[in-house]
Scaffold this active site. Structure first.
Site, PDB file in Angstrom:
ATOM      1  N   HIS A 100     -19.018  35.070 -30.754  1.00 40.17           N
ATOM      2  CA  HIS A 100     -20.146  34.304 -31.329  1.00 40.17           C
ATOM      3  C   HIS A 100     -19.792  33.794 -32.729  1.00 40.17           C
ATOM      4  O   HIS A 100     -20.673  33.592 -33.554  1.00 40.17           O
ATOM      5  CB  HIS A 100     -21.432  35.141 -31.399  1.00 40.17           C
ATOM      6  N   TYR A 132      -6.781   1.497   2.254  1.00 38.14           N
ATOM      7  CA  TYR A 132      -6.530   0.955   0.917  1.00 38.14           C
ATOM      8  C   TYR A 132      -7.652   0.008   0.507  1.00 38.14           C
ATOM      9  O   TYR A 132      -8.144  -0.784   1.301  1.00 38.14           O
ATOM     10  CB  TYR A 132      -5.183   0.204   0.859  1.00 38.14           C
ATOM     11  N   GLU A 145      -7.974  17.949 -35.694  1.00 35.41           N
ATOM     12  CA  GLU A 145      -9.207  17.229 -35.328  1.00 35.41           C
ATOM     13  C   GLU A 145      -8.953  16.217 -34.221  1.00 35.41           C
ATOM     14  O   GLU A 145      -9.761  16.057 -33.301  1.00 35.41           O
ATOM     15  CB  GLU A 145      -9.781  16.524 -36.553  1.00 35.41           C
ATOM     16  N   ASN A 155       0.820  -1.217   0.000  1.00 35.05           N
ATOM     17  CA  ASN A 155       0.000   0.000   0.000  1.00 35.05           C
ATOM     18  C   ASN A 155       0.851   1.263   0.000  1.00 35.05           C
ATOM     19  O   ASN A 155       0.608   2.190  -0.772  1.00 35.05           O
ATOM     20  CB  ASN A 155      -0.944   0.003   1.195  1.00 35.05           C
ATOM     21  N   LYS A 214      -9.066  16.374 -51.354  1.00 38.67           N
ATOM     22  CA  LYS A 214      -9.145  16.732 -49.934  1.00 38.67           C
ATOM     23  C   LYS A 214      -7.790  16.838 -49.234  1.00 38.67           C
ATOM     24  O   LYS A 214      -6.878  16.059 -49.486  1.00 38.67           O
ATOM     25  CB  LYS A 214      -9.997  15.704 -49.175  1.00 38.67           C
ATOM     26  N   SER A 230      -8.132  12.120 -48.434  1.00 40.04           N
ATOM     27  CA  SER A 230      -9.358  11.331 -48.351  1.00 40.04           C
ATOM     28  C   SER A 230      -9.168  10.068 -49.170  1.00 40.04           C
ATOM     29  O   SER A 230      -8.444  10.071 -50.170  1.00 40.04           O
ATOM     30  CB  SER A 230     -10.524  12.149 -48.900  1.00 40.04           C
TER      31      SER A 230
HETATM   32  N1  ARG Z   1      -1.291  -3.823  -7.637  1.00 35.87           N
HETATM   33  C1  ARG Z   1      -1.816  -3.162  -6.486  1.00 35.87           C
HETATM   34  C2  ARG Z   1      -2.077  -1.667  -6.871  1.00 35.87           C
HETATM   35  O1  ARG Z   1      -1.603  -1.268  -7.859  1.00 35.87           O
HETATM   36  C3  ARG Z   1      -0.875  -3.251  -5.397  1.00 35.87           C
HETATM   37  C4  ARG Z   1      -1.404  -2.891  -4.060  1.00 35.87           C
HETATM   38  C5  ARG Z   1      -1.993  -4.063  -3.471  1.00 35.87           C
HETATM   39  N2  ARG Z   1      -2.144  -3.955  -2.102  1.00 35.87           N
HETATM   40  C6  ARG Z   1      -2.847  -4.831  -1.476  1.00 35.87           C
HETATM   41  N3  ARG Z   1      -2.984  -4.714  -0.216  1.00 35.87           N
HETATM   42  N4  ARG Z   1      -3.416  -5.813  -2.123  1.00 35.87           N
HETATM   43  O2  ARG Z   1      -2.787  -0.955  -6.201  1.00 35.87           O
END
Ligand code: ARG
Length: 445
Positions: free
Chosen positions: A152, A313, A286, A106, A279, A273
């Site tokens: 406009h 997380y 675009e 995390n 064209k 085109s």
């Molecule tokens: N691949 C996961 C991500 O990108 C990794 C984090 C995963 N953490 C966990 N506690 N499963 O977020």
């Protein structure tokens, strides 16, 4: 990782579904930078011996070389770039079994995303400055070429093509400022947050911060691991930039049409085109206009993932990779194409001047001349309006409109468009960008 707790493997579909590798493999440099510093931190914490630290750092460098050389065999079942790198390091040295101490994916992922965005932000800001520079040069080149301004999409007053081109440079300068300002919210050290609850060790967070050239250490680990604001902010700034270039692109589509013929887009940025041999289509413009939808979509996509997400997380957060990685790539390419298209577009001075011959463009000047002679504005406006109606009906230029509109444009334009200030501001941005680049050079690698 599944060895202890699980007896069964993921199904093939689940393995694919679960994997963020298609996107986060681009974060390998950043993951490795984070892991090198983490290994050094572990040594300071007494968890790794000097020998183990060296072995791990060496293994990480070997892996970096393998990935750079395209020799690394990524394994989808390992889910992401982080697990792939750790697994390969462990093959190289058993010491790497200690690398994930005092860390969770995390905080690991969060840091890697920040480092990835940081280096890309710096290069994108560089591209923005190049684009601004190109627009500024074009603006100088056509500084004296007169063209109608539009409101406009109807002819309004006479301006110079230089002033027109500069207006986009100013927009992109604001975009630069937004990216620059967001930088401090990206450049944060989030290791030592663990899963979100913090780690059971005295983590040398300041040391890690210094090594990674980050601005500050996160305040709250729970917030740190679930924070993706910095990505949403980037996507928002990218979307704003895209909205700006889509407007420029739209104007170029209009200006390069036969009906306007103010601009000639170079062949390198046009297509033909498949059926109409005559064209020449403004494809680059675009596509730039069209791509703004993609950038806006990516912002909405991430905000929708974040909305209502419980702390801290959640796997949903893995869905941040695709919009981030793809927006970074698409923005870089868009800015390069736009810069090239601008640099090679020719503006037709004669056609633009011809459009300025429309006597009605002097309307405001005529009114102001009367005001300066003491006539109240509303009276003058009505008088000029009546003259316009009559002139159009009879097909003649009314007496009060005889003086050329262009004659007054020069002074007004000079006051309406502060070239000097623009140049000072641009030089300031260039200096701050250089400083940012120097400041973020990694130490200890
Ligand atoms: N691949 C996961 C991500 O990108 C990794 C984090 C995963 N953490 C966990 N506690 N499963 O977020």
């Amino acid at each position: 990782m599944r060895k202890g707790r699980f007896t069964k493997e993921l199904t093939r579909e689940m393995s694919r579904f679960n994997s963020s590798l298609p996107y986060d493999r681009l974060l390998f440099e950043d993951d490795i930078a984070g892991s090198v510093v983490h290994a050094r931190a572990l040594r300071r914490m007494g968890i790794l011996s000097e020998k183990e630290e060296k072995e791990i750092v060496k293994a990480l460098e070997t892996v970096r070389g393998e990935i750079r050389d395209g020799k690394f065999a990524f394994r989808e079942e390992l889910e992401d770039v982080h697990m792939n790198i750790e697994a390969r390091c462990t093959e190289i040295t058993p010491s790497a079994k200690k690398l994930h101490t005092a860390r969770s994916r995390n905080d690991q992922v969060n840091l890697a995303m920040r480092l990835f965005l940081r280096r890309n932000l710096i290069s994108l800001m560089g591209l923005l400055l190049d684009l601004i520079e190109t627009l500024s040069k074009k603006s100088e080149e056509y500084g004296k070429a007169l063209v109608p301004s539009y409101t406009h999409l109807q002819r309004a007053q006479i301006i110079s093509a230089g002033m027109y081109l500069n207006s986009f440079a100013v927009m992109f300068m604001r975009d630069f400022d937004r990216f620059f300002d967001s930088f401090k919210r990206v450049n944060v050290m989030t290791l030592s947050s663990g899963t979100g609850a913090g780690v059971n060790y005295l983590y040398p967070a300041e040391f890690a911060k210094e090594m990674l050239a980050l601005d500050e250490v996160r305040v709250n680990s729970l917030d740190a691991v679930s924070d993706r604001d910095f990505i949403a902010e980037f996507l928002s700034n990218a979307a704003m930039t895209a909205v700006h270039f889509s407007r420029l692109a739209e104007d170029l589509c209009i200006w390069s049409s036969e009906e306007f013929s103010f601009a000639v887009i170079a062949e390198e940025y046009s297509s033909g085109s498949s059926i109409m041999p005559h064209k020449k289509n403004p494809d680059a413009a675009e596509l730039l206009r069209g791509k703004s939808g993609f950038f806006i979509g990516n912002l909405v996509s991430l905000l929708t993932v974040l909305k209502g997400l419980p702390l801290s997380y959640n796997k949903d957060l893995q869905e941040d990779k695709k919009p981030l990685v793809e927006s970074v790539e698409a923005l870089a390419l868009s800015l390069e194409v736009l810069k090239g298209m601008i640099a090679t577009t020719r503006f037709d001075r004669e056609k633009m001047r011809k459009a300025c011959e429309d006597w009605r463009l002097a309307g405001v000047d005529v009114v102001d001349r009367m005001v300066m002679e003491g006539i109240p504005l509303r009276v003058a406006h009505e008088r000029a309006g009546a003259a316009v109606r009559e002139g159009m009906e009879r097909g003649v230029i009314p007496e009060i409109f005889r003086e050329s509109a262009g004659a007054n444009a020069g002074k007004r334009i000079a006051a309406a468009y502060n070239k000097k200030k623009f140049n000072v501001e641009l030089a300031k941005r260039k200096r701050s960008w250089k400083r940012l680049q120097e400041k973020t050079r990694l130490k200890g690698f």
